[in-house]
Design a protein around this motif. Structure first.
Motif, PDB file in Angstrom:
ATOM      1  N   GLU A  73       9.256  11.124  -8.027  1.00 55.47           N
ATOM      2  CA  GLU A  73       9.553  10.743  -6.642  1.00 55.47           C
ATOM      3  C   GLU A  73       8.701   9.549  -6.231  1.00 55.47           C
ATOM      4  O   GLU A  73       9.198   8.557  -5.702  1.00 55.47           O
ATOM      5  CB  GLU A  73       9.212  11.897  -5.681  1.00 55.47           C
ATOM      6  N   CYS A  74       7.389   9.680  -6.469  1.00 57.84           N
ATOM      7  CA  CYS A  74       6.487   8.639  -5.977  1.00 57.84           C
ATOM      8  C   CYS A  74       6.692   7.331  -6.741  1.00 57.84           C
ATOM      9  O   CYS A  74       6.634   6.252  -6.145  1.00 57.84           O
ATOM     10  CB  CYS A  74       5.034   9.109  -6.062  1.00 57.84           C
ATOM     11  N   SER A  75       6.947   7.431  -8.061  1.00 55.99           N
ATOM     12  CA  SER A  75       7.194   6.194  -8.812  1.00 55.99           C
ATOM     13  C   SER A  75       8.449   5.490  -8.289  1.00 55.99           C
ATOM     14  O   SER A  75       8.445   4.283  -8.047  1.00 55.99           O
ATOM     15  CB  SER A  75       7.410   6.502 -10.300  1.00 55.99           C
ATOM     16  N   LEU A 105       0.849  -1.205   0.000  1.00 52.76           N
ATOM     17  CA  LEU A 105       0.000   0.000   0.000  1.00 52.76           C
ATOM     18  C   LEU A 105       0.874   1.241   0.000  1.00 52.76           C
ATOM     19  O   LEU A 105       1.707   1.419   0.901  1.00 52.76           O
ATOM     20  CB  LEU A 105      -0.885  -0.011   1.267  1.00 52.76           C
ATOM     21  N   TYR A 106       0.699   2.079  -1.016  1.00 51.92           N
ATOM     22  CA  TYR A 106       1.465   3.334  -1.087  1.00 51.92           C
ATOM     23  C   TYR A 106       0.493   4.506  -1.029  1.00 51.92           C
ATOM     24  O   TYR A 106      -0.444   4.588  -1.828  1.00 51.92           O
ATOM     25  CB  TYR A 106       2.260   3.399  -2.390  1.00 51.92           C
ATOM     26  N   THR A 107       0.707   5.383  -0.059  1.00 50.71           N
ATOM     27  CA  THR A 107      -0.164   6.555   0.075  1.00 50.71           C
ATOM     28  C   THR A 107       0.689   7.808  -0.113  1.00 50.71           C
ATOM     29  O   THR A 107       1.688   7.988   0.584  1.00 50.71           O
ATOM     30  CB  THR A 107      -0.846   6.571   1.460  1.00 50.71           C
ATOM     31  N   CYS A 108       0.303   8.652  -1.070  1.00 52.67           N
ATOM     32  CA  CYS A 108       1.074   9.867  -1.321  1.00 52.67           C
ATOM     33  C   CYS A 108       1.062  10.748  -0.072  1.00 52.67           C
ATOM     34  O   CYS A 108       0.006  11.060   0.461  1.00 52.67           O
ATOM     35  CB  CYS A 108       0.467  10.646  -2.486  1.00 52.67           C
ATOM     36  N   GLY A 109       2.247  11.128   0.356  1.00 49.16           N
ATOM     37  CA  GLY A 109       2.360  11.869   1.608  1.00 49.16           C
ATOM     38  C   GLY A 109       2.354  13.373   1.418  1.00 49.16           C
ATOM     39  O   GLY A 109       2.135  13.874   0.310  1.00 49.16           O
ATOM     40  N   ILE A 146      -3.445  14.434 -12.914  1.00 49.62           N
ATOM     41  CA  ILE A 146      -2.047  14.802 -13.202  1.00 49.62           C
ATOM     42  C   ILE A 146      -1.057  13.867 -12.485  1.00 49.62           C
ATOM     43  O   ILE A 146      -0.385  13.067 -13.120  1.00 49.62           O
ATOM     44  CB  ILE A 146      -1.763  16.279 -12.810  1.00 49.62           C
ATOM     45  N   HIS A 147      -1.002  13.974 -11.162  1.00 49.03           N
ATOM     46  CA  HIS A 147       0.061  13.272 -10.432  1.00 49.03           C
ATOM     47  C   HIS A 147       0.007  11.752 -10.658  1.00 49.03           C
ATOM     48  O   HIS A 147       1.000  11.146 -11.067  1.00 49.03           O
ATOM     49  CB  HIS A 147      -0.060  13.617  -8.946  1.00 49.03           C
ATOM     50  N   HIS A 148      -1.129  11.153 -10.426  1.00 48.73           N
ATOM     51  CA  HIS A 148      -1.202   9.697 -10.565  1.00 48.73           C
ATOM     52  C   HIS A 148      -1.196   9.254 -12.023  1.00 48.73           C
ATOM     53  O   HIS A 148      -0.649   8.201 -12.367  1.00 48.73           O
ATOM     54  CB  HIS A 148      -2.427   9.158  -9.811  1.00 48.73           C
ATOM     55  N   THR A 149      -1.801  10.070 -12.879  1.00 50.42           N
ATOM     56  CA  THR A 149      -1.770   9.777 -14.313  1.00 50.42           C
ATOM     57  C   THR A 149      -0.319   9.723 -14.801  1.00 50.42           C
ATOM     58  O   THR A 149       0.087   8.817 -15.539  1.00 50.42           O
ATOM     59  CB  THR A 149      -2.581  10.865 -15.060  1.00 50.42           C
ATOM     60  N   ASN A 150       0.475  10.678 -14.333  1.00 47.90           N
ATOM     61  CA  ASN A 150       1.869  10.730 -14.779  1.00 47.90           C
ATOM     62  C   ASN A 150       2.717   9.643 -14.122  1.00 47.90           C
ATOM     63  O   ASN A 150       3.627   9.078 -14.739  1.00 47.90           O
ATOM     64  CB  ASN A 150       2.446  12.121 -14.508  1.00 47.90           C
ATOM     65  N   GLU A 151       2.394   9.327 -12.864  1.00 52.38           N
ATOM     66  CA  GLU A 151       3.107   8.212 -12.215  1.00 52.38           C
ATOM     67  C   GLU A 151       2.903   6.920 -13.008  1.00 52.38           C
ATOM     68  O   GLU A 151       3.835   6.147 -13.225  1.00 52.38           O
ATOM     69  CB  GLU A 151       2.579   8.001 -10.789  1.00 52.38           C
ATOM     70  N   ILE A 152       1.656   6.690 -13.441  1.00 50.43           N
ATOM     71  CA  ILE A 152       1.363   5.455 -14.200  1.00 50.43           C
ATOM     72  C   ILE A 152       2.157   5.455 -15.502  1.00 50.43           C
ATOM     73  O   ILE A 152       2.802   4.461 -15.853  1.00 50.43           O
ATOM     74  CB  ILE A 152      -0.149   5.341 -14.503  1.00 50.43           C
TER      75      ILE A 152
HETATM   76 ZN    ZN Z   1       2.547  10.839  -4.942  1.00 51.11          ZN
END
Ligand code: ZN
Ligand code: AMP
Length: 462
Positions: free
Chosen positions: A221-223, A27-31, A246-252
């Motif tokens: 960072e998150c990826s 489980l990863y939760t963006c901080g 944006i953020h999660h779309t780009n992480e994927i």
């Molecule tokens: Zn994040």
């Protein structure tokens, strides 16, 4: 046994939750971005994620929970222009970016404790993982999906055919594209993987990579950190609803391109916003409410947790002081009931209620129904010892602190304290919070602590 179902933003439906491996859950939760206090809107998202984790554990999953600390690279604009929030925060406070990161990280961790949010098993700071981020950017360069501009290295979103699948961006693309200031970007949705430090300017946080001074983009960072701790494919990734487009779309986009593994994350979950006066509460707007604000108005942080739990995590929630105070009154009443059960002990609970509770929480975290069930349990005809056993079980998920309640010993209140209490009660009736706080401090100096409950002020010896 009821099965756990969760709403998956990726498939846009509720699905039975099945981990990738055995009963282990990554489980990863963006901080938080630690340039300021977390506002209570941010904290709503962390409470939702805490409930998720507790529900997973209640279902006997073994949860490896990772949360990052964003201490570099998050720009004031979620697209790729604007200033680094950390550098801006540092200037505001006349401190270094490193100092404010340290300070607000500590405050954030204290907020979690106050709200009974279970601490992640792994904390990871972006500035501690620069090599991992550089390596990931290099992988993407080698795959031929990037290009360089004068201010950074960008991901070319037209090089992949499923960009934007999380947010259904295709439908909106034309509309939004027209409004985006593209700078040197080739396509509206292209995003920075790595930014170069501005010419002739020394940033506080910068590293040498790709032959220049620069710093990571927020998404990389998150990826990089999630994959380091949870592997190239993992179970659940969460954040607030604003992270979807944006953020999660780009992480994927960057993670799936780097590894060629799809889906990178099996379940994506997002918490809806807390609204203030019908508008979004935002850290940058400088009019935000923090946990400290609540405390100075004598609101127990757990009353905020209780308030948040009354709405489903996928529904917007309007904040008002009246609703929060009503939640505090309700919670204090519950505490009083549970305190009056002090001498009851039993291991055997009410099976019928426990089954219903599981059904509710396993139905995409239907906590508001679980709370209604809890009220029904308290009013039911079951023996008190059985109700208490069941309530303590429920509290493993709710986290409202029922099991830790201690009976208040009857105390004699000295006359001078009673006078101060009366003055304080008057000040509160007049909504004179400053005076109310001053009197509370004065009472504290005399060795007593005041708590505001639904039935007025309660006092205990320190
Ligand atoms: Zn994040
Ligand atoms: P930040 O520290 O700005 O990166 O945000 C921390 C978390 O709070 C993210 O998961 C955001 O999506 C979430 N968030 C931001 N504003 C709100 C809000 N008004 N209500 C609920 N969550 C929010």
């Amino acid at each position: 046994m009821s099965k756990l179902t969760l709403y998956n933003t990726l498939t846009k439906q509720k699905e039975e939750f099945k981990p990738i491996a055995d009963n282990k859950v990554g489980l990863y939760t963006c901080g938080p971005t630690v340039y300021n206090y977390a506002h209570i809107g941010n904290l709503r998202t962390y409470i939702f994620e805490d409930i998720l984790r507790r529900v997973l554990e209640y279902n006997n999953f073994d949860v490896e929970h990772v949360m990052n600390i964003t201490d570099v690279g998050h720009l004031t604009d979620d697209a790729d222009s604007g200033e680094d929030k950390m550098e801006k925060g540092a200037r505001r406070e006349g401190k270094s970016a490193w100092e404010i990161a340290e300070f607000y990280t500590q405050v954030f961790k204290e907020n979690l404790v106050d709200l009974h949010i279970t601490e992640p098993k792994i904390w990871c700071k972006a500035t501690d993982h620069i090599p991992e981020q550089i390596e990931l950017v290099q992988k993407l360069i080698d795959k031929g999906v990037t290009y360089e501009t004068s201010d950074g290295i960008y991901f070319d979103t037209t090089k992949i055919d499923d960009y934007g699948k999380l947010a259904n961006l295709k439908n909106q693309e034309l509309k939004e594209g027209a409004r985006v200031d593209m700078g040197e970007k080739k396509n509206p949705h292209d995003f920075a993987l790595w930014k170069f430090s501005p010419e002739g300017e020394q940033r506080q946080m910068e590293w040498t990579a790709f032959s220049r001074q620069g710093f990571p983009g927020w998404h990389i960072e998150c990826s990089a950190m999630s994959m380091k701790y949870l592997g190239e494919q993992f179970d659940i990734h969460c954040g607030g609803i604003d992270h979807v487009p944006i953020h999660h779309t780009n992480e994927i986009a960057q993670s799936e391109t780097a590894t060629d593994i799809k889906p990178w994350v099996k379940y994506w979950m997002h918490g809806e916003f807390l609204l203030l006066d019908e508008g979004k509460m935002s850290k940058s707007a400088d009019n935000f409410i923090t946990l400290e604000t609540l405390k100075t108005r004598n609101i127990n942080p757990l009353a905020y947790r209780y308030f948040v739990l009354q709405a489903h995590y996928r529904k917007q929630l309007n904040f008002s002081w009246e609703a929060l105070e009503a939640a505090q009154t309700g919670l204090n009443r519950l505490y009083e009931t549970v305190r009056s059960w002090q001498n009851e002990e039993s291991k055997i609970g009410c099976a019928e209620y426990e089954q219903k509770f599981l059904d509710f929480i396993n139905d995409d975290l239907n906590i508001s129904e679980a709370l209604a069930l809890m009220q029904k349990l308290i009013k039911s005809d079951y023996p008190i010892h059985a109700k208490k056993a069941t309530l303590n079980k429920f509290d493993k998920v709710l986290g409202l602190g029922f099991a830790e309640l201690k009976e208040e010993a009857e105390i004699e209140i000295p006359v001078e304290i009673q006078t101060l209490l009366d003055e304080r009660s008057q000040a509160r009736a007049e909504k004179n919070w400053g005076e109310s706080d001053r009197l509370r401090d004065e009472i504290k100096k005399l060795g007593f602590e005041v708590e505001d409950t639904g039935d007025g002020q309660k006092i205990k010896k320190i």
